[in-house]
Design a protein around this motif. Structure first.
Motif, PDB file in Angstrom:
ATOM      1  N   GLU A  85      -0.712 -10.102  -5.777  1.00 22.69           N
ATOM      2  CA  GLU A  85      -2.166  -9.951  -5.719  1.00 22.69           C
ATOM      3  C   GLU A  85      -2.741  -9.533  -7.065  1.00 22.69           C
ATOM      4  O   GLU A  85      -3.837  -9.969  -7.446  1.00 22.69           O
ATOM      5  CB  GLU A  85      -2.537  -8.943  -4.636  1.00 22.69           C
ATOM      6  N   ARG A  86      -2.027  -8.700  -7.802  1.00 26.70           N
ATOM      7  CA  ARG A  86      -2.474  -8.337  -9.151  1.00 26.70           C
ATOM      8  C   ARG A  86      -2.533  -9.564 -10.043  1.00 26.70           C
ATOM      9  O   ARG A  86      -3.493  -9.738 -10.815  1.00 26.70           O
ATOM     10  CB  ARG A  86      -1.518  -7.308  -9.756  1.00 26.70           C
ATOM     11  N   ILE A 114       3.855  -7.276  -2.545  1.00 32.02           N
ATOM     12  CA  ILE A 114       2.570  -7.946  -2.376  1.00 32.02           C
ATOM     13  C   ILE A 114       1.647  -7.613  -3.534  1.00 32.02           C
ATOM     14  O   ILE A 114       0.890  -8.456  -4.021  1.00 32.02           O
ATOM     15  CB  ILE A 114       1.929  -7.553  -1.025  1.00 32.02           C
ATOM     16  N   MET A 115       1.708  -6.365  -4.002  1.00 23.74           N
ATOM     17  CA  MET A 115       0.855  -5.945  -5.106  1.00 23.74           C
ATOM     18  C   MET A 115       1.070  -6.813  -6.324  1.00 23.74           C
ATOM     19  O   MET A 115       0.107  -7.229  -6.988  1.00 23.74           O
ATOM     20  CB  MET A 115       1.137  -4.485  -5.460  1.00 23.74           C
ATOM     21  N   TYR A 145      -4.444  -1.782  -8.804  1.00 24.26           N
ATOM     22  CA  TYR A 145      -3.523  -2.186  -7.739  1.00 24.26           C
ATOM     23  C   TYR A 145      -2.385  -1.187  -7.560  1.00 24.26           C
ATOM     24  O   TYR A 145      -1.891  -0.995  -6.440  1.00 24.26           O
ATOM     25  CB  TYR A 145      -2.992  -3.595  -8.004  1.00 24.26           C
ATOM     26  N   LYS A 175      -3.449   1.459  -5.193  1.00 29.10           N
ATOM     27  CA  LYS A 175      -3.389   1.030  -3.797  1.00 29.10           C
ATOM     28  C   LYS A 175      -1.988   1.173  -3.232  1.00 29.10           C
ATOM     29  O   LYS A 175      -1.801   1.514  -2.062  1.00 29.10           O
ATOM     30  CB  LYS A 175      -3.859  -0.423  -3.673  1.00 29.10           C
ATOM     31  N   VAL A 176      -0.990   0.916  -4.071  1.00 31.35           N
ATOM     32  CA  VAL A 176       0.398   1.068  -3.623  1.00 31.35           C
ATOM     33  C   VAL A 176       0.714   2.527  -3.347  1.00 31.35           C
ATOM     34  O   VAL A 176       1.278   2.877  -2.304  1.00 31.35           O
ATOM     35  CB  VAL A 176       1.373   0.495  -4.679  1.00 31.35           C
ATOM     36  N   TYR A 188       4.587  -2.952  -2.738  1.00 28.55           N
ATOM     37  CA  TYR A 188       4.772  -3.313  -4.143  1.00 28.55           C
ATOM     38  C   TYR A 188       4.934  -4.818  -4.316  1.00 28.55           C
ATOM     39  O   TYR A 188       4.356  -5.412  -5.229  1.00 28.55           O
ATOM     40  CB  TYR A 188       6.001  -2.613  -4.719  1.00 28.55           C
ATOM     41  N   GLU A 197      -1.669   1.548   0.728  1.00 32.53           N
ATOM     42  CA  GLU A 197      -2.515   0.457   1.192  1.00 32.53           C
ATOM     43  C   GLU A 197      -1.891  -0.912   0.944  1.00 32.53           C
ATOM     44  O   GLU A 197      -2.328  -1.909   1.517  1.00 32.53           O
ATOM     45  CB  GLU A 197      -3.874   0.517   0.479  1.00 32.53           C
ATOM     46  N   LEU A 198      -0.864  -0.965   0.089  1.00 33.28           N
ATOM     47  CA  LEU A 198      -0.310  -2.243  -0.328  1.00 33.28           C
ATOM     48  C   LEU A 198       1.165  -2.067  -0.670  1.00 33.28           C
ATOM     49  O   LEU A 198       1.536  -1.072  -1.311  1.00 33.28           O
ATOM     50  CB  LEU A 198      -1.076  -2.743  -1.558  1.00 33.28           C
TER      51      LEU A 198
END
Length: 256
Positions: free
Chosen positions: A83-84, A79-80, A66, A69-70, A77, A74-75
């Motif tokens: 989601e993580r 939200i990461m 993840y 992705k940051v 932090y 794509e994402l």
């Protein structure tokens, strides 16, 4: 800042061995697992959260996925983190909605803030670097608000002229952009700058390939007898002053 310098004082080094022409003028330092014992602190917090110390390796794998992705944009932090946490608990057979995932992540961070600890060689090294006149920058792939709060909590922020954070800059190590930005902000050339970090790939090799002096902080002592070309390995920050004063002036890295 009165901590004793690590292992030696510059006065003990013969004049002919000291830096030649101020060749190294600035030092960049990674934060997590370089100055702060992130792994021990984060592992303890996760264990307290889930009651299972064996979950750490899975957490690390998901975090790497993840975080990439940051850094790739794509994402976000914030939200990461949620989601993580959802992905981690899904790997344990538990499906969380957004609210529950956010709540557990908040609790993990509360526990983490109670666990932070510096490596014993961190403050003596920083005191020596500041006292010796080096320009200093923190260069980290972590998130901005979280990392800045951690630096303030541990009284590290005062040591640095600049703090560069991947989540704020939009790119992270090993991208040359973050290293070159640090050099630009400090007013030095890459060849006049050493970067020290615990990751061979992201820190030492990334810095070397950007034209800096790549120093791998190999606390576990697992470096091969011959590290990759252009990389210097040390096992403690207590070794950094002597390296800067005596050794790094002897060779200039080759930009790649």
């Amino acid at each position: 800042m009165t901590s004793a310098p690590p292992t030696f004082t510059p006065e003990n080094i013969p004049t002919q061995q000291r830096r030649k022409g101020g060749e190294i003028r600035a030092v960049c330092l990674d934060i997590d697992d370089t100055l702060i014992d992130y792994t021990t602190s984060a592992r303890c917090a996760l264990s307290l959260l889930v009651g299972d110390d064996g979950a750490w390796s899975v957490w690390q794998e998901i975090t790497e996925e993840y975080a990439a992705k940051v850094i790739a944009g794509e994402l976000a932090y914030e939200i990461m983190h949620r989601e993580r946490t959802k992905a981690f608990f899904a790997s344990r057979g538990e499906r969380l909605d957004d609210a529950e995932a956010a709540g557990r992540e908040h609790r993990r961070k509360e526990l983490l803030d109670q666990q932070w600890q510096l490596f014993s060689d961190a403050l003596p090294c920083l005191d020596w670097l500041r006292g010796s006149g080096y320009k200093l920058a923190a260069v980290t792939n972590a998130s901005g608000r979280h990392q800045r709060a951690k630096l303030a909590m541990l009284n590290l922020a005062e040591y640095f002229d600049h703090v560069l954070i991947a989540g704020e800059l939009g790119t992270g190590k090993p991208d040359p952009v973050i290293f070159h930005t640090a050099c630009f902000m400090m007013g030095v050339e890459p060849a006049e700058t050493a970067h020290v970090g615990d990751r061979l790939d992201a820190d030492a090799i990334g810095a070397r390939d950007a034209g800096l002096r790549g120093v791998w902080l190999d606390r576990a002592g697992c470096a091969p007898d011959a590290p990759p070309e252009g990389i210097t390995a040390i096992t403690s920050l207590a070794d950094l002053p002597e390296l800067l004063v005596c050794d790094l002036s002897l060779s200039v890295p080759r930009p790649r």
